[in-house]
Every structure is written in C-alpha cells, then in structure tokens.
Design an enzyme around this catalytic site. Sequence first.
Site, short mmCIF file in Angstrom:
data_model
loop_
_atom_site.label_atom_id
_atom_site.label_comp_id
_atom_site.label_asym_id
_atom_site.label_seq_id
_atom_site.Cartn_x
_atom_site.Cartn_y
_atom_site.Cartn_z
N GLY A 42 -0.69 6.00 13.26
CA GLY A 42 -1.07 7.38 13.89
C GLY A 42 -2.82 7.19 14.09
O GLY A 42 -3.31 6.14 14.13
N GLY A 43 -3.14 8.26 14.20
CA GLY A 43 -4.80 8.43 14.28
C GLY A 43 -5.33 7.71 12.79
O GLY A 43 -6.66 7.53 13.26
N GLY B 19 -22.41 -19.33 36.08
CA GLY B 19 -22.94 -17.90 35.53
C GLY B 19 -22.74 -18.32 33.81
O GLY B 19 -23.43 -17.71 33.06
N ALA B 20 -21.68 -19.05 33.36
CA ALA B 20 -21.47 -19.10 31.92
C ALA B 20 -22.56 -19.96 31.36
O ALA B 20 -23.11 -19.69 30.32
CB ALA B 20 -20.15 -20.13 31.46
C1 HXC Z 1 2.73 13.50 2.25
C2 HXC Z 1 3.83 11.37 2.17
C3 HXC Z 1 3.36 10.95 3.48
C4 HXC Z 1 2.63 11.87 4.30
C5 HXC Z 1 4.42 9.51 2.57
N1 HXC Z 1 4.62 10.59 1.70
N2 HXC Z 1 3.76 9.58 3.59
N3 HXC Z 1 3.52 12.62 1.48
N4 HXC Z 1 2.37 13.03 3.56
N5 HXC Z 1 2.25 11.43 5.11
C6 HXC Z 1 5.16 10.31 0.30
C7 HXC Z 1 6.71 10.37 0.43
O1 HXC Z 1 7.26 11.75 0.54
C8 HXC Z 1 7.11 9.75 -1.30
O2 HXC Z 1 6.83 10.77 -2.10
C9 HXC Z 1 5.79 8.46 -1.04
O3 HXC Z 1 4.81 9.00 -0.51
C10 HXC Z 1 6.44 7.19 -0.75
O4 HXC Z 1 7.01 7.48 0.52
P1 HXC Z 1 8.19 6.51 0.66
O5 HXC Z 1 8.69 6.95 2.25
O6 HXC Z 1 9.16 6.58 -0.29
O7 HXC Z 1 7.86 5.04 1.04
P2 HXC Z 1 8.36 4.02 2.17
O8 HXC Z 1 9.89 3.96 2.09
O9 HXC Z 1 7.56 2.83 1.67
O10 HXC Z 1 7.76 4.52 3.30
C11 HXC Z 1 6.38 4.55 3.84
C12 HXC Z 1 6.17 5.36 5.11
C13 HXC Z 1 6.80 6.53 5.11
C14 HXC Z 1 6.49 4.48 6.32
C15 HXC Z 1 4.50 5.50 5.15
O11 HXC Z 1 6.49 7.48 3.86
C16 HXC Z 1 6.55 7.51 6.18
O12 HXC Z 1 6.89 7.29 7.37
N6 HXC Z 1 5.66 8.57 6.10
C17 HXC Z 1 5.31 9.52 7.04
C18 HXC Z 1 4.35 8.99 7.83
C19 HXC Z 1 3.60 10.01 8.76
O13 HXC Z 1 4.53 10.49 9.66
N7 HXC Z 1 2.40 10.19 8.55
C20 HXC Z 1 1.84 11.14 9.32
C21 HXC Z 1 1.20 10.29 10.74
S1 HXC Z 1 0.34 11.38 11.69
P3 HXC Z 1 7.72 10.69 -3.49
O14 HXC Z 1 7.29 11.70 -4.10
O15 HXC Z 1 9.12 10.43 -3.02
O16 HXC Z 1 7.30 9.18 -3.90
C22 HXC Z 1 -1.21 10.81 10.97
C23 HXC Z 1 -2.25 11.38 11.83
C24 HXC Z 1 -3.43 11.07 11.46
O17 HXC Z 1 -1.38 10.19 10.16
C25 HXC Z 1 -4.47 11.85 12.76
C26 HXC Z 1 -5.90 11.40 12.39
C27 HXC Z 1 -6.89 11.98 13.40
#
Ligand code: HXC
Length: 510
Positions: free
Chosen positions: A169-170, A404-405
């Site tokens: 993502g971002g 040019g290069a």
């Molecule tokens: C809060 C999160 C989290 C998040 C993971 N966790 N991502 N908690 N916010 N964004 C937590 C899970 O709940 C879990 O907690 C632990 O971290 C490990 O995650 P798992 O899913 O068990 O791990 P894994 O299977 O390895 O998968 C990793 C992952 C997945 C692919 C990253 O967690 C995931 O899809 N997370 C969400 C990603 C997402 O959509 N993020 C927001 C993107 S938007 P526990 O307690 O069970 O250990 C963004 C915008 C940024 O980032 C913009 C900037 C301008």
Amino acid sequence: MKDILQELEDRRVEARKGGGARRVAAQHEKGKLTARERIDLLLDEGSFEEFDMFVAHRCIDFGMEQDRPYGDGVVTGWGTINGRLVYVFSQDFTVLGGSVSETHAKKICKIMDMAVQNGAPVIGINDSGGARIQEGVDSLAGYGEVFQRNITASGVVPQISVIMGPCAGGAVYSPAMTDFIFMVKDSSYMFVTGPDVVKTVTNEQVTAEELGGATTHTRKSSVADAAFENDVEALAEVRRLVDFLPSSNREKPPVRPFFDDPGRIEDSLDTLVPDNPNMPYDMKELITKIADEGDFYEIQAEFAKNMITGFIRIEGQTVGVVANQPMVLAGCLDIDSSRKAARFVRFCDCFEIPLLTLVDVPGFLPGVTQEYNGVIKHGAKLLFAYGEATVPKVTVITRKAYGGAYVVMASKHLGADFNYAWPTSEIAVMGAKGATEIIHRADRGNPEKLAAHAKDYEDRFASPFIAAERGFVDEVIMPHSTRKRVARAFASLRGKQAQMPWKKHDNIPL
Ligand code: HXC
C-alpha cells in the site's frame, strides 16, 4: 532503590520480548530474524543505543486499550557501522504485525530528525502489515509525517531501506523516496495493491512474490537496488555500502586505508578492446582494474545491464562509476539504462562523490517501443544529471562514442574535468557504414565505392585524434596506464569548487 532498578530491568526485559515467544518462533520459521536481531547484525557489536523503548500507543478503539505493548512495533535508536554514526529503525512484525500507528511513526520521525540534525545516515528496516487498521487516519497521518521527513532528508543524509517482510500500500512510498532499497529473496515484497486486489480489478493472477518480490523489483521494475538470499547477507551488504558513503552532505566520504599502488600498470588492458569493433568485451574488467584492490560495489546489477553503476575507491576515496557495458545490447543507451545511470549520477552529485565515466556507446537504441515510451525524456534525464553535476568528473572513452550518446556520457561539453580516450576510440556522429550511406546516397548501388567512402570516413573520424585536436579529449592515453591517469586526475580535483547559478531547484525532465 534496588526495587526501582529491578523495575527498570523488568520493563526492559518485557520490551525486548517483542510479541512473545510464539510470534518470535513464527518469525524465525519464515526464515526471518527479529527486529532486534537485525539491529545487532547491522551495527557494530554493543554500539546500539535505543530510544523510546517504552513508548506505547494511545488508541482506545477496538479493545486496543487492553493491548499496549512496549515499543509499539518498532525498535529505534542509533549506533555505529565501522565506528561511524548511523540512525536506525527496525519494524517488529511480532508486535501488532509491525503495523504503523501514530506513535510508531513518531518514533521513526524522531530518529530521522536527529539524523538530519547530526548529519548521519538513516537505515530503515521494513517489516510491517502497513497502517494500523484500528487507528485509521491517525496512522495515515503518521505515514505522512515520515514521508515528509524522507523528502526533507533527501540529499542531506543518505537514506537506506531494507525490506525484510511485507511492505504494501502507501507504505511503499517511504522506502521509494530513499536512496537505496535492498530486499531479501522470498521473504519480502513491495506492492501498491496486493494480488487479491489485482485479481479483482484486472483479473490477473499473480503471487505476492511475482508481483512484488525481490527478483521482480531488481530485474523488472528497478524499484530495488539489490536482492539477497537472507537477512544476514542483506545486513552485511548494508554495512559494506555505508562504508562507501559520506555521513551527510556536509562531509566527504570516509577515506579508507589502501594497499594498492595508485600508479599500478595493467598491461592486460592494452588488449581488452578486441580488434573487431563489433566484438564485445567485459567493461567490468576495466572497472576492477582501476579500483583499489579490485573492489567494486555494484548498484542495480540485475537491471539495465547495458549500463553499469556502482562504487569503487581510488587512493582510498570513494568514486562513483558509470560505464557502458558492451556485452549487453552493445552498451547502447536506452530508457532503462538512462534512468538507472541518471539516478546514480544525481546521488553521487548530492553527496559530493566524484564520478568516473567509462564510455563505449554506439548510440541510443532505436525502435518504436523506445520512442513510444519516451526515450527522449528518459535519455534527457541522464544528459541533465551529468550537466548539472558539479562533482569532479573524469571520463575515459575506450572505444565507441557516437552521436548524442557521446555528448551525454560525461563529455567535455557537459563540464567533465578530464576527458581521456584510449587510442582505440571512435568518436563520430555515427558508424562509418551508416554515415556513408547517407552522405553518399548517390553511390548506394555501388558497394565498392561505398566501402571506399566508409574507409575514408573511418580514417578521418573513427579515432580519438580529431576530438583531441579540438581539445574535446584532453589526452589520448595508454590503456595500461588508466588507473594511474585516473587516480592523478581525481587527486588534482580534490579542491574543485564549481557552482550552478542560484535557482530554487531545477526542472529535470522527470
Ligand atoms: C493491525 C495488523 C496489521 C495491521 C497485521 N496485523 N497487519 N494489526 N494493523 N495493518 C497483525 C495481525 O492482526 C496479527 O496479529 C499479526 O499482525 C500478524 O499478522 P498475520 O496476518 O497473522 O501474519 P501473516 O499471515 O504473516 O500476514 C501478514 C499480512 C497480513 C499479509 C501483512 O497481516 C495482512 O494482510 N495485514 C493487513 C495488511 C493491510 O491491509 N494493511 C493496511 C494496508 S493500507 P496477532 O495478534 O494475531 O499476532 C496501508 C496504507 C498506508 O498500509 C498508507 C500510507 C499513506
């Protein structure tokens, strides 16, 4: 008193546990080290000083008030690499998935501010699930603050990103604005939208590794500069890279002890260029023979291989090398190689790293694809980058420098300080065959006459001497003495001062 000391120690132990034994084991099972293990490998032993170990988030939504781990998913602080100060943050995936909250971001911002103030590189180890979902816009605001600091720090202190887990993502845009990105094969990925969204929107089926893994980003997209087998190797390479770089734009790069004679003669270079002008040879051989102890640190080795970029040292001092590689696409300039070299030239210029350019370029790659994708604008990036660079610039033409290069590749006309040419150089508007077919169009049906014209053209232009007569080439040098000549040239340029007229900033063709 003893109780208070014990309490501090207990709290420290708690903080160092991260997300606990189960999550640490899961991290190790994926072949990944923990945030603290990574910092230990990156920095000199015992040099790490932590900041904000007890910071906890302030979110009270979704039951988060019950789950306030110390450190908030990122370990930050400073330490040294071979004795030189660096600031570091390392996201802890075992704590709330390393997700970025308002306070997590504040910790990162704090060390970035200190790095800029104190003039030291920032190294960010990324392993995060992205924005902390429970925090919403507070998390986005945190990212925004980090982004702004990436921009402010750009050109002030070197910024290095190491991607060692998810970065999606971002969130990708913070590393994207840093100077170098390293990735780890099979355990890290970067993409703006993941495979599921891609499938829904475009119906393309792709794995996370294919979409944004280390191989993709070092070979296809050029988002990343290098890919490594595991965390240990990647961190060791960051240490090697930091050794080449200045701590900030207020300092020169470190001078390392060297044991290699700057006047070393390399007789083998006299036969490096083959007799047949269409035969390739390996430009890396010349680079390593010029370098102290043959040590070359290549940047973007897997992308646009017709252009080589990287760092060497000469007399212990860092030099950025840009070189055409005749082994790939005859060393021509195209969109990818121009972009790759332009970014490297600009990095070197903003951190006062002198530039050595090795030229064997038949011209720009022709073709519809190149034109449609904007080779004009992308080629102009390299031209612009060289022309605006005020660092010491030394150029050696080994063979072809056409059209040019020729001008683009750090020619005299773009302010190069020393322009050397080997006797094997051919400096002309184009190759003899193409040239004669245009200027002797009337003789097209007469191969013998055309061959004679081509020979005539070659004799007149396919040498370094016409350019040398004009002073566009300062000296025609013996290949075997290249290291010596280049070393002396850079030594004479150590006091160089050159400035462009004041402007807010330039308008490089992005
Ligand atoms: C809060 C999160 C989290 C998040 C993971 N966790 N991502 N908690 N916010 N964004 C937590 C899970 O709940 C879990 O907690 C632990 O971290 C490990 O995650 P798992 O899913 O068990 O791990 P894994 O299977 O390895 O998968 C990793 C992952 C997945 C692919 C990253 O967690 C995931 O899809 N997370 C969400 C990603 C997402 O959509 N993020 C927001 C993107 S938007 P526990 O307690 O069970 O250990 C963004 C915008 C940024 O980032 C913009 C900037 C301008």
